[in-house]
Design an enzyme around this catalytic site. Sequence first.
Site, PDB file in Angstrom:
ATOM      1  N   GLY B 211      51.995  -4.449  49.965  1.00 50.66           N
ATOM      2  CA  GLY B 211      51.326  -3.488  49.545  1.00 50.66           C
ATOM      3  C   GLY B 211      51.861  -2.263  50.076  1.00 50.66           C
ATOM      4  CB  ALA B 212      49.573   0.788  51.190  1.00 51.06           C
ATOM      5  N   GLY B 214      54.955  -1.615  52.592  1.00 48.03           N
ATOM      6  CA  GLY B 214      56.053  -1.784  52.085  1.00 48.03           C
ATOM      7  C   GLY B 214      56.697  -3.133  51.431  1.00 48.03           C
ATOM      8  CG  ASP B 241      55.889  -7.124  37.071  1.00 46.94           C
ATOM      9  OD1 ASP B 241      55.898  -8.082  37.847  1.00 46.94           O
ATOM     10  OD2 ASP B 241      54.887  -6.657  36.981  1.00 46.94           O
TER      11      ASP B 241
END
Lengths: 300, 300
Positions: B211-212, B214, B241
Amino acid sequence: MIVTVTPNAALDVTYTVDSLVPDAVHRARDVRRRAGGKGVNVARVLHALGADVRAVVTAGGATGAEFAADLGAAGLPADLVPIDGETRRTTTVLSAVDGSVTLLNEPGPELSAAEWALLAERVRRREPEVLVCSGSLPPGAPPDGYARLLAGRTSVLDTSGAALLPGLAGRPAVVKPNLEELREVTGLDDPIAAAAELRKAGAGAVVVSLGADGLLAVTAAGTWHATPSKVLTGNSTGAGDAVVAALALGLCRREPWPEILRRAVALSGAAVLGPLAGDVDLAHYHRELAAVRVRPEGES
Amino acid sequence: MIVTVTPNAALDVTYTVDSLVPDAVHRARDVRRRAGGKGVNVARVLHALGADVRAVVTAGGATGAEFAADLGAAGLPADLVPIDGETRRTTTVLSAVDGSVTLLNEPGPELSAAEWALLAERVRRREPEVLVCSGSLPPGAPPDGYARLLAGRTSVLDTSGAALLPGLAGRPAVVKPNLEELREVTGLDDPIAAAAELRKAGAGAVVVSLGADGLLAVTAAGTWHATPSKVLTGNSTGAGDAVVAALALGLCRREPWPEILRRAVALSGAAVLGPLAGDVDLAHYHRELAAVRVRPEGES
């Protein structure tokens, strides 16, 4: 004949998920699609009761073709007004775990003046005994579109927001707002005072849906409160449309208000028990007819 | 050429609402529809970067026709595998007020054995340098469908649940689960231990999206943690994606892992800033490329 008009018809898509959680990914465990829009649901209920009914609807594009095919499969008498735009979709998300019903409605395609005129012509040609106008006006429809369709007819108007007040100029026999719609359009918290405002503006009677508390009817003949025998859980999406079906049938048969309200509450509960909007559980309807309580407002 | 395969392609519908509230009625203020599915999004990102890419997708029914028309309008090179079933829809609900992103995915139509065989044949014919298999397997696909497509190729596998473990038998060069998918499939909380399990089962490398925070990459050449320069808010739907697009491009160009991860994190952020899944903000991508921090795991 009762004619229902749905100028902003929709293909209703119903997803069943475990529980709808904002910001999460859901896989629909069940997907159902069928012709919808409030007036179509009203017509389905009346058709299930054996009433002489016809739905006048717009249909366009690939979604309109699926919509039309589904109406045909249901055997519902309908006049289709072909439109250039694509019929909209409305999505109902049913949470299997907590029973919540969440609606996501597309605004719908813009109608041309010619398309609106064709819709009005289809209504005129059917010479309805009772006309039902349901749902939002699509983009492009005249703001007083419902008033023009209703003028000079015995009618039920079930709409909200920008279409409701101008529609009252058509002097509908009954309008059916819910509490929130009534507050939004009059700015009044007291439903009886708010209903009186709508009657002054042109409505013959105002039937307010109170959710699980039933219906409040403010009419020239008196004010009544009709309550169901018990609170039901299920899909409430089509409950208001079932109420409208009962109102239209009652007007058509010139029934007294207590009888109309009894049927309206019983059909509303039968709709909550139906799997999709427009479905009614007829066994519940017949049982509940005798159990609904109707009392003049003010009595306890 | 990079080939992406999306056997359970979808028409992505994105609704913008004020705020998604379970059990309430919402009117979408904005409705967008376009060809989607994870592999299509990966191909869009690669196409935007000027890479030689082709999307192999299934398409059927009226929704499939709209899907195909949209791919054509985007100029995305694609091989369409016609199917009898109707292409599914996936709905993304963006809340304008709180920024939440809620997904409602249909399961998709059942594929026949002949349809699956045609899909496999289309992939073979393109002789991909790198093959990307993305998303869920549709009903009717062989459980080891991805393994069969991947066997003997340089590939990226981005799937979860029932399709992930059998797919590892195809020895993908990289798999890209997120933390939850990794935990679900291995039963392990520690992502490094869980990634080692997937490598033992056949994955060359495991890139875990955090997620945030990385990406975590567990590879034969070492383990790295790549972090963005800042936390972004936007539509996170296509971020994974975009990571896969970077992985495929890096494999194709035989880049070293730190460089691949730098591009993956930068493209992921660029996807969050894009309005729809498959869109990337190229200005952000180029700025962020220099700002991503990549360090061997264990260093602080």
